[in-house]
Design an enzyme around this catalytic site. Structure first.
Site, PDB file in Angstrom:
ATOM      1  N   CYS A   3       0.864  -1.187   0.000  1.00  0.00           N
ATOM      2  CA  CYS A   3       0.000   0.000   0.000  1.00  0.00           C
ATOM      3  C   CYS A   3       0.895   1.229   0.000  1.00  0.00           C
ATOM      4  CB  CYS A   3      -0.909  -0.019   1.234  1.00  0.00           C
ATOM      5  SG  CYS A   3      -1.752   1.556   1.521  1.00  0.00           S
ATOM      6  N   GLY A  92     -13.556   7.501  -8.569  1.00  0.00           N
ATOM      7  CA  GLY A  92     -12.178   7.640  -9.041  1.00  0.00           C
ATOM      8  C   GLY A  92     -11.125   7.403  -7.978  1.00  0.00           C
ATOM      9  N   HIS A  99      -8.159   8.340   2.606  1.00  0.00           N
ATOM     10  CA  HIS A  99      -7.470   9.634   2.652  1.00  0.00           C
ATOM     11  C   HIS A  99      -8.459  10.756   2.396  1.00  0.00           C
ATOM     12  CE1 HIS A  99      -7.153   7.969  -1.424  1.00  0.00           C
ATOM     13  NE2 HIS A  99      -7.259   9.205  -1.863  1.00  0.00           N
TER      14      HIS A  99
END
Ligand code: AMP
Ligand code: ZN
Length: 113
Positions: A3, A92, A99
């Site tokens: 990640c 998207g 975040h």
């Protein structure tokens, strides 16, 4: 874990750090979409809003406290800013570590979608 944001938090991938505490990390977006474009992320790996539960949601409230503090420090609190979280394909989302985009420093487009 493979990640990119976990690797940024651990220091394996470099970032321009704006803020860090025991549960939150904030850094400048590598591809800014506004004069101020900071990403605020929980240190714990949460893939997206879909993974937020009563077990981990306290960090989200803390992220908003950090956002308010950073907006003041970055000089956009009075002029205004937007906080955006994309979740999944239609929004998207490209990085699957939760975040919050903190965007400001210019007149932002009124259209939300
Ligand atoms: P999203 O499309 O909402 O998943 O946002 C992911 C954001 O992460 C994009 O705005 C990217 O520019 C940003 N990003 C991806 N890799 C990095 C990196 N290594 N450092 C800083 N920002 C990054
Ligand atoms: Zn992660």
């Amino acid at each position: 874990m493979d990640c990119v944001f976990c690797k940024i938090i651990s220091g394996e991938i470099p970032s321009k750090k704006v803020y860090e505490d025991e549960s939150v990390y904030a850094f400048y977006d590598i591809s800014p979409m506004a004069p101020v474009h900071v990403l605020i992320v929980p240190k714990m790996h949460i893939a997206s809003v879909n993974e937020v539960t009563s077990e981990n949601s306290a960090v989200i409230a803390h992220i908003y406290e950090v956002a308010a503090k950073l907006a003041k420090e970055l000089g956009i609190a009075e002029s205004g800013y937007r906080i955006v979280t994309n979740c999944g394909k239609n929004a998207g989302q490209t990085v699957f570590h939760l975040h919050f985009h903190l965007l400001g420093g210019t007149q932002l487009k009124i259209e939300m979608c």
